[in-house]
Design a protein around this motif. Structure first.
Motif, PDB file in Angstrom:
ATOM      1  N   LEU A 223       0.738  -1.298   0.081  1.00 56.75           N
ATOM      2  CA  LEU A 223      -0.183   0.014   0.165  1.00 56.75           C
ATOM      3  C   LEU A 223       0.933   1.069  -0.077  1.00 56.75           C
ATOM      4  CD1 LEU A 223      -2.728  -0.946   2.555  1.00 56.75           C
ATOM      5  CD2 LEU A 223      -2.633  -1.340   0.026  1.00 56.75           C
ATOM      6  N   THR A 224       0.376   2.301  -0.369  1.00 53.88           N
ATOM      7  CA  THR A 224       0.797   3.583  -0.390  1.00 53.88           C
ATOM      8  C   THR A 224       1.117   4.078   1.424  1.00 53.88           C
ATOM      9  OG1 THR A 224      -0.836   4.862  -0.035  1.00 53.88           O
ATOM     10  CG2 THR A 224      -0.218   4.623  -2.392  1.00 53.88           C
ATOM     11  N   PRO A 225       2.185   4.615   1.475  1.00 55.10           N
ATOM     12  CA  PRO A 225       2.473   4.847   3.118  1.00 55.10           C
ATOM     13  C   PRO A 225       1.175   5.714   3.622  1.00 55.10           C
ATOM     14  CG  PRO A 225       4.486   5.747   1.833  1.00 55.10           C
ATOM     15  CD  PRO A 225       3.250   5.330   0.717  1.00 55.10           C
ATOM     16  N   THR A 226       0.679   6.516   2.983  1.00 59.56           N
ATOM     17  CA  THR A 226      -0.727   7.180   3.635  1.00 59.56           C
ATOM     18  C   THR A 226      -1.781   6.081   3.653  1.00 59.56           C
ATOM     19  OG1 THR A 226      -0.430   9.204   2.540  1.00 59.56           O
ATOM     20  CG2 THR A 226      -2.587   8.784   2.921  1.00 59.56           C
ATOM     21  N   ALA A 227      -2.116   5.054   2.719  1.00 57.91           N
ATOM     22  CA  ALA A 227      -3.024   4.279   2.967  1.00 57.91           C
ATOM     23  C   ALA A 227      -2.798   3.434   4.180  1.00 57.91           C
ATOM     24  CB  ALA A 227      -3.184   3.276   1.695  1.00 57.91           C
TER      25      ALA A 227
ATOM     26  N   ALA B  71     -11.566   2.029   4.354  1.00 56.49           N
ATOM     27  CA  ALA B  71     -10.675   0.981   3.615  1.00 56.49           C
ATOM     28  C   ALA B  71     -11.271   0.512   2.411  1.00 56.49           C
ATOM     29  CB  ALA B  71     -10.085  -0.119   4.666  1.00 56.49           C
ATOM     30  N   ILE B  72     -10.619   0.186   1.553  1.00 57.96           N
ATOM     31  CA  ILE B  72     -11.137  -0.135  -0.018  1.00 57.96           C
ATOM     32  C   ILE B  72     -10.017  -0.989  -0.649  1.00 57.96           C
ATOM     33  CG2 ILE B  72     -12.736   2.075  -0.287  1.00 57.96           C
ATOM     34  CD1 ILE B  72     -10.529   3.003  -2.099  1.00 57.96           C
ATOM     35  N   PRO B  73     -10.274  -1.691  -1.606  1.00 60.60           N
ATOM     36  CA  PRO B  73      -9.325  -2.739  -2.104  1.00 60.60           C
ATOM     37  C   PRO B  73      -8.102  -1.950  -2.689  1.00 60.60           C
ATOM     38  CG  PRO B  73     -11.480  -3.367  -2.502  1.00 60.60           C
ATOM     39  CD  PRO B  73     -11.750  -2.200  -1.854  1.00 60.60           C
TER      40      PRO B  73
ATOM     41  N   ASN C 174     -10.047   5.397   1.128  1.00 58.81           N
ATOM     42  CA  ASN C 174     -10.680   6.678   0.144  1.00 58.81           C
ATOM     43  C   ASN C 174     -10.555   8.122   0.926  1.00 58.81           C
ATOM     44  OD1 ASN C 174     -12.574   6.431   2.349  1.00 58.81           O
ATOM     45  ND2 ASN C 174     -13.976   5.602   1.092  1.00 58.81           N
ATOM     46  N   LYS C 175      -9.940   8.109   1.997  1.00 56.79           N
ATOM     47  CA  LYS C 175      -9.680   9.445   2.813  1.00 56.79           C
ATOM     48  C   LYS C 175      -8.570   9.677   3.464  1.00 56.79           C
ATOM     49  CE  LYS C 175     -12.179  11.124   6.072  1.00 56.79           C
ATOM     50  NZ  LYS C 175     -11.479  11.410   7.062  1.00 56.79           N
ATOM     51  N   SER C 176      -7.805  10.647   3.579  1.00 52.33           N
ATOM     52  CA  SER C 176      -6.820  10.949   4.319  1.00 52.33           C
ATOM     53  C   SER C 176      -7.355  11.494   5.805  1.00 52.33           C
ATOM     54  CB  SER C 176      -5.712  11.891   3.677  1.00 52.33           C
ATOM     55  OG  SER C 176      -5.550  11.538   2.455  1.00 52.33           O
ATOM     56  N   LEU C 177      -6.360  12.073   6.722  1.00 54.21           N
ATOM     57  CA  LEU C 177      -6.961  12.499   7.799  1.00 54.21           C
ATOM     58  C   LEU C 177      -6.163  14.270   7.639  1.00 54.21           C
ATOM     59  CD1 LEU C 177      -8.177  12.083  10.816  1.00 54.21           C
ATOM     60  CD2 LEU C 177      -5.738  11.961  11.441  1.00 54.21           C
ATOM     61  N   SER C 178      -7.161  15.213   7.927  1.00 50.41           N
ATOM     62  CA  SER C 178      -6.629  16.718   7.661  1.00 50.41           C
ATOM     63  C   SER C 178      -6.037  16.785   8.849  1.00 50.41           C
ATOM     64  CB  SER C 178      -7.744  17.327   7.138  1.00 50.41           C
ATOM     65  OG  SER C 178      -8.560  17.438   8.314  1.00 50.41           O
TER      66      SER C 178
ATOM     67  N   VAL D  43      -4.376   5.046  -3.151  1.00 55.78           N
ATOM     68  CA  VAL D  43      -4.784   3.867  -3.662  1.00 55.78           C
ATOM     69  C   VAL D  43      -3.720   3.125  -4.630  1.00 55.78           C
ATOM     70  CG1 VAL D  43      -6.667   2.430  -5.008  1.00 55.78           C
ATOM     71  CG2 VAL D  43      -7.077   4.343  -3.511  1.00 55.78           C
ATOM     72  N   THR D  44      -3.552   1.831  -4.709  1.00 54.55           N
ATOM     73  CA  THR D  44      -2.640   1.228  -5.589  1.00 54.55           C
ATOM     74  C   THR D  44      -3.172  -0.147  -6.011  1.00 54.55           C
ATOM     75  OG1 THR D  44      -0.419   0.526  -5.920  1.00 54.55           O
ATOM     76  CG2 THR D  44      -1.296  -0.010  -3.911  1.00 54.55           C
ATOM     77  N   THR D  45      -2.766  -0.389  -7.219  1.00 58.32           N
ATOM     78  CA  THR D  45      -3.283  -1.450  -7.817  1.00 58.32           C
ATOM     79  C   THR D  45      -2.420  -2.343  -8.286  1.00 58.32           C
ATOM     80  OG1 THR D  45      -3.938  -0.668  -9.754  1.00 58.32           O
ATOM     81  CG2 THR D  45      -5.842  -0.829  -8.207  1.00 58.32           C
ATOM     82  N   GLY D  46      -2.453  -3.692  -8.858  1.00 60.57           N
ATOM     83  CA  GLY D  46      -1.695  -4.569  -9.468  1.00 60.57           C
ATOM     84  C   GLY D  46      -2.045  -5.726 -10.141  1.00 60.57           C
ATOM     85  N   GLU D  47      -1.639  -6.795 -10.282  1.00 60.74           N
ATOM     86  CA  GLU D  47      -2.319  -7.892 -11.105  1.00 60.74           C
ATOM     87  C   GLU D  47      -3.327  -8.478 -10.357  1.00 60.74           C
ATOM     88  OE1 GLU D  47      -0.886 -11.998 -13.376  1.00 60.74           O
ATOM     89  OE2 GLU D  47       0.749 -10.604 -12.478  1.00 60.74           O
ATOM     90  N   ARG D  48      -4.615  -8.704 -11.081  1.00 58.74           N
ATOM     91  CA  ARG D  48      -5.653  -9.221 -10.388  1.00 58.74           C
ATOM     92  C   ARG D  48      -5.253 -10.676 -10.095  1.00 58.74           C
ATOM     93  NH1 ARG D  48     -10.367 -11.261  -9.385  1.00 58.74           N
ATOM     94  NH2 ARG D  48     -12.221 -10.205 -10.011  1.00 58.74           N
TER      95      ARG D  48
END
Lengths: 478, 174
Positions: A89-93, A172-174, A178-182, A364-369
């Protein structure tokens, strides 16, 4: 019913989350021959999920339980990360999810300790039931009762800020969040976190002092030498969000280690018994007789090599010193372990709140299904497994969930039997004696409402048996 | 911590399962009230009432709990809640009744707000979905119409001025 056999039923078991029932069978001498913790709820959730699109699952599974929906949300999201190929995942996620998770651990442990367990610890097992409850705590120790709800609120508000809602959020989404913390959302928590840390230290002190003071009594109270299972980080640190599976035996020897949980089914099996909706997991290599294990705070303190936050690590070392570095198998030490984790969670919350990655926008990040994936997380009550298969139409074709309370099924039954044998006999059944059975169940902090999901099992049946195993009565619940 | 009376603050808590059709009437009511932006009135939605809600309501003057009713009067019923002297807190920490929450609030913080329970009659519960039935929507409309002026006046006339229509009854309950 045999004239020489008596059945005692405790229903419902109070101050646990969900509904449970304990049946104790007495022999002709008035001695306990067997005791069982029954589960009276039935969910069938794994079947509900089948046919649903995979991206709905992290939200859907939260309906399993109003108590630990965040754990189900995150375990399902982790599994769906695998489905969309998001291996990193990205560091934020990752940090948003971790903050959400530590908040869940924090609020759950605080609530359990202050409102469910503390009446037993503060007033004793034989105290008047009219006093031995949260109202009694509020009257005699008002600061503790208030701290309990304030800590719960602190955790719930972080959950709301990171997931969108306190209960059944969607953060949390696959593949991420879907949001950060302001900054504006974060600052109120930073203002309060040091107060929370102070209350964690106080709670830890209560749990530790209680355990040490009553060690002689507690060491023989529902305790059992057991295996322990949890996630640990690659370097052996406690990690409640992610890691590899480790199992140790009663003396600390490793049964397996560094196991990628995507292959958990090669190491963990589940047994079905006709008298319970809950399955009975065990370590496959050891078999069902000796392979059962414990999960949750006690197991996590036993399996990890260290804790990566300073105050909790110092507390862990004190905890381990009690058993000279060996695993602690005292069931009532769950409370002490839980408070060490409470402190650890609060330390992690403070650390994360100060991390600017929470305000990042790469979420969000994705890869091979992929078609199959497993998500594991250390929920407040123990290791939570979510395993899914998804077809080419994005629909879930298989779901298998092993929840914390299910892992602890066998040890809870053994603990109930041990306590019942020691404290219940003859014809005089006092509230104090009955409560001891409930006390040992509460130590595990079971969440019975989400532990029953094996659609296709028999309906609940209560059987009355003689000491030699002859069936003399049977009642079905309706 | 409590505000002065002149700063009357009212919280509407709509609770229920929005995924079970008419069980979502409470949250739907809260959402409708929120859109009205009434002075000193805020609204929140929850699946269930929980112990930490005591922290929130302890600081308020008035709370209106809004829930769906399975077999109550049409179109809704409004009750003034009494804080129970003693009673069951309920079986679980994650699902309290309004009365139990009020009792817990008083035990923890010394006092509890004045509270009302609005029960809007629903008709379809035994299925999944986030849509209200036609009859439930009509009952929701009636509840919003009736409660809006009460909320605007800070409930000051609630007990003295029961609704004109017979069916939206007002009673006291603990």
């Amino acid at each position: 019913m045999s004239a020489t056999t008596r059945k005692i039923t405790i229903e419902p078991v109070t101050r646990v989350e969900g509904h449970g029932k304990v049946t104790i069978l007495l022999d002709e001498h008035g001695q306990v021959s067997q005791a069982r913790l029954h589960i009276v709820e039935f969910r069938g959730f794994e079947r509900f999920i089948q046919g649903r699109p995979y991206w709905e699952v992290p939200v859907l599974v939260q309906r399993l339980c109003g108590i630990c929906p965040v754990s189900h949300h995150l375990a399902a999201a982790k599994a769906m990360d695998g489905i969309v190929g998001a291996d990193t995942l990205t560091p934020t996620a990752e940090k948003i999810r971790r903050l959400m998770h530590y908040a869940q651990i924090f609020q759950s442990h605080a609530l359990h300790f202050f409102h469910l367990a503390s009446p037993d610890l503060l007033f004793g097992f034989d105290a008047d039931p009219a006093v031995r409850n949260v109202r009694g705590v509020a009257k005699k120790h008002p600061e503790l009762a208030v701290q309990g709800v304030m800590m719960r609120k602190f955790g719930q508000e972080i959950i709301k800020a990171t997931s969108g809602k306190k209960i059944h959020g969607t953060g949390a989404i696959p593949g991420g969040v879907n949001k950060s913390l302001s900054i504006e959302e974060r600052d109120p928590f930073l203002n309060d976190v040091d107060q929370m840390l102070a209350w964690c230290r106080s709670a830890l002190q209560i749990a530790k002092d209680y355990t040490v003071k009553h060690l002689g009594e507690l060491a023989d109270f529902g305790s059992v030498d057991s295996n322990h299972v949890s996630l640990v980080r690659g370097d052996g640190a406690m990690d409640l969000y992610h890691g590899n599976l480790r199992a140790i035996g009663p003396d600390g020897q490793k049964i397996f280690d560094h196991v990628n949980y995507q292959k958990y089914f090669d190491y963990i099996s589940e047994e079905v018994k006709p008298w319970s909706y809950m399955k009975f997991p065990f370590i496959s290599a050891l078999g069902p007789e000796t392979g059962w294990y414990r999960v949750g705070p006690l197991a996590r303190l036993n399996t990890c090599d260290f804790i990566g936050t300073p105050e909790a690590e110092a507390a862990r070392q004190e905890f381990k010193a009690l058993t000279r570095g060996k695993p602690n198998n005292i069931t009532m030490a769950y409370h002490w372990a839980r408070m060490i984790e409470l402190l650890h969670a609060c330390e992690k919350i403070k650390e994360l709140l100060n991390d600017p990655d929470l305000q990042g926008t790469d979420r969000v990040t994705t890869g091979e299904r992929r078609g199959e994936s497993v998500g594991l997380i250390e929920a407040p009550r123990g290791t939570l497994f979510h395993h899914y298969r998804v077809d080419k139409n994005d629909q879930v074709t298989m779901a298998n969930l092993i929840v914390s309370t299910t892992h602890n099924n066998t040890p809870m039954n053994l603990a109930v039997t041990d306590v019942a044998k020691k404290f219940i006999s003859g014809t005089t059944i006092t509230e104090g004696l009955l409560n001891r059975v409930e006390v040992v169940i509460r130590a595990y902090d079971p969440c019975l409402s989400c532990a029953t999901h094996a659609l296709g099992q028999m309906p609940l049946v209560v059987e009355l048996m003689t000491p030699c195993g002859q069936l003399i009565d049977r009642k079905f619940s309706t | 911590m409590r505000k002065k009376k002149k700063d009357i603050t009212i919280l509407v808590i709509g609770y229920g399962n929005v995924a079970r059709l008419d069980d979502g009437l409470g949250p739907a009511f809260a959402a409708r009230i929120q859109t009205l932006k009434l002075t000193d009135v805020t609204a929140d939605s929850k699946s269930q009432l929980t112990v930490e809600d005591a922290v929130t309501i302890a600081q308020l003057d008035y709370v209106l709990f809004a829930d769906a009713s399975v077999n109550g009067p049409e179109p809704f019923e409004l009750k003034a809640l009494k804080v129970p002297h003693r009673g069951r807190l309920g079986f679980s920490t994650h699902n309290l009744s309004p009365a139990a929450l009020l009792g817990l609030t008083r035990e923890l913080f010394g006092s509890a707000p004045k509270a009302y329970l609005l029960q809007i009659r629903g008709h379809v519960f035994n299925d999944f979905g986030d849509k209200l039935s036609k009859r439930a929507r009509a009952n929701l409309d009636a509840a919003v119409e009736h409660l809006t002026p009460l909320l605007q006046t800070g409930f000051r006339h609630c007990l003295d001025h029961p609704p004109k229509n017979a069916s939206p009854s007002l009673s006291e309950s603990s």
